[in-house]
Design a protein around this motif. Sequence first.
Motif, PDB file in Angstrom:
ATOM      1  N   PRO A 173       0.676  -1.247  -0.002  1.00 15.67           N
ATOM      2  CA  PRO A 173      -0.013  -0.030  -0.004  1.00 15.67           C
ATOM      3  C   PRO A 173       0.764   1.192   0.012  1.00 15.67           C
ATOM      4  O   PRO A 173       2.093   1.241   0.402  1.00 15.67           O
ATOM      5  N   PHE A 174       0.390   2.209  -0.349  1.00 16.10           N
ATOM      6  CA  PHE A 174       0.806   3.719  -0.436  1.00 16.10           C
ATOM      7  C   PHE A 174       2.126   3.527  -1.362  1.00 16.10           C
ATOM      8  O   PHE A 174       3.166   4.368  -1.230  1.00 16.10           O
ATOM      9  N   ALA A 175       2.250   2.849  -2.496  1.00 18.51           N
ATOM     10  CA  ALA A 175       3.415   2.672  -3.221  1.00 18.51           C
ATOM     11  C   ALA A 175       4.810   2.594  -2.758  1.00 18.51           C
ATOM     12  O   ALA A 175       5.873   2.855  -3.131  1.00 18.51           O
ATOM     13  N   GLN A 176       4.632   1.620  -1.484  1.00 20.73           N
ATOM     14  CA  GLN A 176       5.986   1.513  -0.840  1.00 20.73           C
ATOM     15  C   GLN A 176       6.417   0.031  -1.442  1.00 20.73           C
ATOM     16  O   GLN A 176       6.694  -0.881  -0.628  1.00 20.73           O
ATOM     17  N   ASN A 177       7.027   0.091  -2.625  1.00 21.81           N
ATOM     18  CA  ASN A 177       7.523  -1.155  -3.114  1.00 21.81           C
ATOM     19  C   ASN A 177       8.906  -1.598  -2.877  1.00 21.81           C
ATOM     20  O   ASN A 177       9.618  -0.467  -2.359  1.00 21.81           O
ATOM     21  N   ILE A 178       9.048  -2.640  -3.019  1.00 22.36           N
ATOM     22  CA  ILE A 178      10.449  -3.170  -2.780  1.00 22.36           C
ATOM     23  C   ILE A 178      10.858  -3.917  -4.001  1.00 22.36           C
ATOM     24  O   ILE A 178      10.418  -4.848  -4.405  1.00 22.36           O
ATOM     25  N   GLY A 179      12.138  -3.576  -4.520  1.00 24.06           N
ATOM     26  CA  GLY A 179      12.576  -4.352  -5.627  1.00 24.06           C
ATOM     27  C   GLY A 179      13.332  -5.439  -5.509  1.00 24.06           C
ATOM     28  O   GLY A 179      13.899  -5.684  -4.215  1.00 24.06           O
ATOM     29  N   GLY A 180      13.331  -6.475  -6.540  1.00 24.03           N
ATOM     30  CA  GLY A 180      14.049  -7.610  -6.284  1.00 24.03           C
ATOM     31  C   GLY A 180      14.657  -8.214  -7.538  1.00 24.03           C
ATOM     32  O   GLY A 180      14.346  -7.670  -8.623  1.00 24.03           O
ATOM     33  N   HIS A 181      15.355  -9.192  -7.473  1.00 21.04           N
ATOM     34  CA  HIS A 181      15.814  -9.883  -8.696  1.00 21.04           C
ATOM     35  C   HIS A 181      15.305 -11.276  -8.828  1.00 21.04           C
ATOM     36  O   HIS A 181      15.654 -12.178  -7.901  1.00 21.04           O
ATOM     37  N   VAL A 182      14.782 -11.442  -9.930  1.00 18.44           N
ATOM     38  CA  VAL A 182      14.167 -12.897 -10.178  1.00 18.44           C
ATOM     39  C   VAL A 182      15.222 -14.111 -10.191  1.00 18.44           C
ATOM     40  O   VAL A 182      14.963 -15.108  -9.186  1.00 18.44           O
ATOM     41  N   SER A 183      16.280 -13.999 -10.594  1.00 20.08           N
ATOM     42  CA  SER A 183      17.193 -15.136 -10.571  1.00 20.08           C
ATOM     43  C   SER A 183      17.740 -15.323  -9.275  1.00 20.08           C
ATOM     44  O   SER A 183      17.969 -16.579  -8.584  1.00 20.08           O
ATOM     45  N   ILE A 184      17.980 -14.291  -8.451  1.00 17.10           N
ATOM     46  CA  ILE A 184      18.335 -14.382  -7.065  1.00 17.10           C
ATOM     47  C   ILE A 184      17.414 -15.033  -6.393  1.00 17.10           C
ATOM     48  O   ILE A 184      17.537 -15.877  -5.357  1.00 17.10           O
ATOM     49  N   LEU A 185      16.003 -14.540  -6.207  1.00 17.04           N
ATOM     50  CA  LEU A 185      14.850 -14.997  -5.356  1.00 17.04           C
ATOM     51  C   LEU A 185      14.774 -16.510  -5.829  1.00 17.04           C
ATOM     52  O   LEU A 185      14.438 -17.396  -4.940  1.00 17.04           O
ATOM     53  N   ALA A 186      14.675 -16.694  -7.161  1.00 13.97           N
ATOM     54  CA  ALA A 186      14.514 -18.133  -7.171  1.00 13.97           C
ATOM     55  C   ALA A 186      15.334 -18.868  -6.983  1.00 13.97           C
ATOM     56  O   ALA A 186      15.206 -20.098  -6.594  1.00 13.97           O
ATOM     57  N   ALA A 187      16.751 -18.643  -7.044  1.00 17.81           N
ATOM     58  CA  ALA A 187      17.725 -19.577  -6.499  1.00 17.81           C
ATOM     59  C   ALA A 187      17.704 -19.503  -4.872  1.00 17.81           C
ATOM     60  O   ALA A 187      17.972 -20.967  -4.556  1.00 17.81           O
ATOM     61  N   ARG A 188      17.170 -18.713  -4.220  1.00 20.46           N
ATOM     62  CA  ARG A 188      17.169 -18.906  -2.898  1.00 20.46           C
ATOM     63  C   ARG A 188      15.792 -19.751  -2.302  1.00 20.46           C
ATOM     64  O   ARG A 188      15.722 -20.000  -1.037  1.00 20.46           O
ATOM     65  N   SER A 189      14.576 -19.411  -3.001  1.00 30.76           N
ATOM     66  CA  SER A 189      13.388 -19.943  -2.551  1.00 30.76           C
ATOM     67  C   SER A 189      12.648 -20.683  -3.433  1.00 30.76           C
ATOM     68  O   SER A 189      12.131 -20.298  -4.765  1.00 30.76           O
ATOM     69  N   PRO A 190      12.366 -22.058  -3.276  1.00 30.75           N
ATOM     70  CA  PRO A 190      11.479 -22.921  -4.185  1.00 30.75           C
ATOM     71  C   PRO A 190      10.237 -22.167  -4.520  1.00 30.75           C
ATOM     72  O   PRO A 190       9.588 -22.468  -5.643  1.00 30.75           O
ATOM     73  N   VAL A 191       9.472 -21.447  -3.509  1.00 28.22           N
ATOM     74  CA  VAL A 191       8.405 -20.805  -4.037  1.00 28.22           C
ATOM     75  C   VAL A 191       8.518 -19.815  -4.703  1.00 28.22           C
ATOM     76  O   VAL A 191       7.913 -19.668  -5.652  1.00 28.22           O
TER      77      VAL A 191
END
Length: 359
Positions: A173-191
């Motif tokens: 909410p309120f445009a408080q976004n957090i950026g991430g990197h698909v390759s890193i997130l996919a490598a760290r979490s199976p979900v």
Amino acid sequence: MSNQINIEEISNGVHCVSWTTDIAKWDGEATKDFKLNSFTNCITDFKMFWSYCSVDYYRWSQYSMTGKYITLCLKEIEETLATTNEEISNSCGEKEIIPDYYREPHAVWVTCDGGQFRPASTKIVLKKAAPFKDSNFFIQFNTFGISEMNAITHMSKYLFLEQKHCDVQFCFPFAQNIGGHVSILAARSPVFAAMFNHDMQESKTGQVVITDIKRDVFYQLLHYLYSGRTSTLMTEDIANPLYAAAHKYSLEDLQKECVRFLFSCVTETTAKDLFEMAAKYAIDDLKEECVRMLLSDIQVSNVVGMLIWSHVHSVEEVKNAALDVVAKNGKTVCLSIDYEKMMRTHPDLCLEATRHMWP
């Protein structure tokens, strides 16, 4: 008190420091200095402080037991670190994320029967120890090379802290976004891997709307994914929801970190809530610790509330202990306002308590 300290590498990157001391005869405190010669040059000298105090517990039982509350504190001896700290600061910048973590022990625990280090059965946080003569203290460390620390620090700072080259946005909410990197997130979490590797809405839009996790909790989860630790010290307020988030995204290491901290939060006032959380996620060790604390806290003044809670949540050990207290103090308990209220709200439990008074 023994002066012998044993230091050994249990597995790759894990060191164990152990020594034996007599805590059965007295209450008090002690300190001990030691050096890890085989450790990286970042930290070598430590001071260990511990104190112990005899306590009676399981007051509900006719077999009163005496144990030890033990407080353990590990401190790096700062005088030896003037040059190395300066080097770390220069190499890592003002955000010393990894060095702060690096100087913390991975685990501190004790055995009371002369037992040896057994990773599968270690107790991360100690609250009580049975009154055996010899107790072995252990400290377990995570170790990293300096180059490993620098690589992790620079990557987490550039990619996550500075939000560079993000290809996915987590929307709040309120445009408080957090950026991430698909390759890193996919490598760290199976979900995350399943989310981004399949033809799902998130992989098409590059946006993931988070509605069930607060932004500050999710930020700590992402910070842990990139750096291997949270950005701030763990607190009880953050550890519980952070565990839930880690469970959702199958982050086993973060779940263990949260449980390790929650062990230290188990008190007479928190044990019920933490038991319910532990029961929800089947965290057996934490459930057992909560039950031990609740058993030690049962007394006439709170026995009715304890009886109702244990009945509702099917905690038979606590329920039976509460019934014993009711049976031994029947007149006092039955004349209390709490018992009168229980007669209206839980008549079946009142009947069971009454029958327990006259077996």
